[in-house]
Design an enzyme around this catalytic site. Structure first.
Site, short mmCIF file in Angstrom:
data_model
loop_
_atom_site.label_atom_id
_atom_site.label_comp_id
_atom_site.label_asym_id
_atom_site.label_seq_id
_atom_site.Cartn_x
_atom_site.Cartn_y
_atom_site.Cartn_z
N SER A 85 10.47 -3.62 -8.37
CA SER A 85 9.37 -2.65 -8.39
C SER A 85 9.32 -1.92 -9.74
CB SER A 85 9.51 -1.68 -7.21
OG SER A 85 8.35 -0.91 -7.05
N ASP A 141 1.12 -8.36 -3.05
CA ASP A 141 2.20 -7.39 -3.11
C ASP A 141 1.85 -6.16 -2.26
OD1 ASP A 141 4.70 -6.45 -4.99
OD2 ASP A 141 3.37 -4.78 -4.53
N HIS A 156 7.27 -6.85 -0.88
CA HIS A 156 7.52 -6.09 -2.10
C HIS A 156 9.03 -6.04 -2.31
CE1 HIS A 156 6.60 -3.33 -5.34
NE2 HIS A 156 7.48 -2.45 -4.87
#
Length: 396
Positions: free
Chosen positions: A179, A274, A341
């Protein structure tokens, strides 16, 4: 009497079996203690609240003793004093609130079965507490908020600490992150590689390819947010010069611009749908005040046909942003059509009997083959819902 004893024995056997099963399941992960970098405070390299930065380190062994894997934690960004204050008294703004033990699994696992290419390496989890993907550096501290915008200093302090621990003698190094940490791996990749001229260095970005796309209403929400992050944290001077010489500093937080001039081999691991980007770039709260997208964002299987059509359009924008990097034989890509994610830090998605596959290949094998130059891997999945190996996220 005999029957009663058999019942008791069977009950104990069930309990023992349950304990064994739990222990076997826990083998997939284990805990590594935190290290606080107290010496960084004197350099002003501190979290948002002024506390020292931190990391978790598990020493390598055997053939991996001179190899290093750095994995950077994610946690989004803060773009002004209000949002940074909201992070200040959490683990994403202060090492005081970080867990003392961190679970190492997936790409950080020390078990060959679960991490065949990197299990014996020195493995490091860098904790995230600055809100700028380690790009900020503002000298002044607001006496009202007492916020420190020092992410770039934190990054340098941690890297210098690891160099002193033995990384300066490394033969192989993989800089990775998830991330906002995956974005960090892109932004600092080339400068990190320059510190290790004698090593083979590559970078892996997991769920870090955030795209410059408009929201449901056609507003540039994420572009404005990134510009505010750069302004608040004084990030411009710490972004890749190859990008800031061509684009505004705010745009250079987006990998589609920042990675164009990268020299170091990069692997992009990302879901085309995502989950964070769908929730915060395509359909942020400000673009969906009545919560029409609430159920769809929580579970892709609850999306209406029109919402799925919109998400297919977002996938198209994502793939277009990827193509803006141009072709490169040194680049790796594992772009699956899952609603996910971050897929490298969890054992279930990194490498397990039921983990996601592309072209019959797990994420762990694709990354390992690419790193060791065994086989190129640049695969993009077919559109949702064709991939039956996905571990689609469901949010409460």
């Amino acid at each position: 009497m005999v029957k009663s004893r058999l019942i008791v024995e069977n009950q104990w056997l069930e309990i023992v079996m349950c304990v064994v099963i739990v222990l076997l399941m826990r083998v997939e992960c284990y805990y590594v203690p935190i290290t606080y970098l107290e010496s960084a405070v004197a350099q002003g390299a501190v979290c948002l609240d002024g506390s020292p930065p931190a990391y978790h380190f598990d020493q390598g062994s055997g053939a991996g003793i001179n190899n290093w894997l750095i994995h950077i934690e994610g946690g989004a960004w803060c773009n002004n004093a209000t949002t940074c204050l909201a992070k200040r008294n959490t683990r994403l703004g202060s090492s005081k609130y970080m867990t003392k033990q961190y679970t190492f699994s997936g790409i950080l696992s020390k078990l060959q079965k679960f991490n065949p290419d990197f299990y014996s390496w020195n493995r490091v989890k860098v904790r995230y507490c600055d809100g700028s993907s380690f790009t900020g550096d503002v000298e002044a501290v607001d006496p009202r908020t007492k916020l420190y915008y020092r992410g770039a200093r934190v990054w340098r302090a941690i890297v210098n600490e690891l160099l002193a621990k033995g990384m300066k003698n490394a033969q192989n190094v993989l800089l990775s992150g998830c991330s906002a940490g995956g974005l960090t791996a892109i932004l600092h990749c080339d400068s990190f590689r320059a510190l290790l001229p004698g090593a083979k260095v590559k970078c892996l970005s997991d769920a870090g390819f955030f795209i410059n796309a408009k929201d449901l209403n056609g507003a540039p929400y994420i572009q404005q947010l990134f510009a505010q992050v750069v302004a608040t944290h004084g990030s411009a001077k710490n972004l890749p010069a190859s990008c800031t010489s061509k684009f505004s500093a705010g745009l250079c937080l987006f990998p589609q611009y920042a990675a164009q001039g990268m020299k170091t081999p990069l692997f992009l691991l990302n879901a085309a749908y995502d989950a964070w980007q769908v929730k915060n770039i395509l359909a942020p709260g400000v673009a969906d005040p009545h919560g029409t997208w609430h159920d769809c964002k929580a579970d892709i299987k609850k999306c209406s046909s029109s919402q799925l059509q919109t998400m297919q359009g977002f996938r198209g924008e994502f793939l277009s942003a990827l193509s803006s990097l141009g072709s490169s034989s040194s680049r790796g890509m594992f772009i699956n059509s899952c609603y996910a994610h971050c897929q490298s830090g969890m054992q279930e998605t990194w490498l397990r009997s039921d983990s996601p596959l592309l072209d019959g290949t797990s994420i762990a094998k694709a990354v390992g083959d690419w790193y060791f130059d065994r086989k190129a891997f640049q695969n993009i999945d077919c559109p949702f819902p064709c991939d039956k190996t996905c571990h689609n996220r469901v949010f409460e």
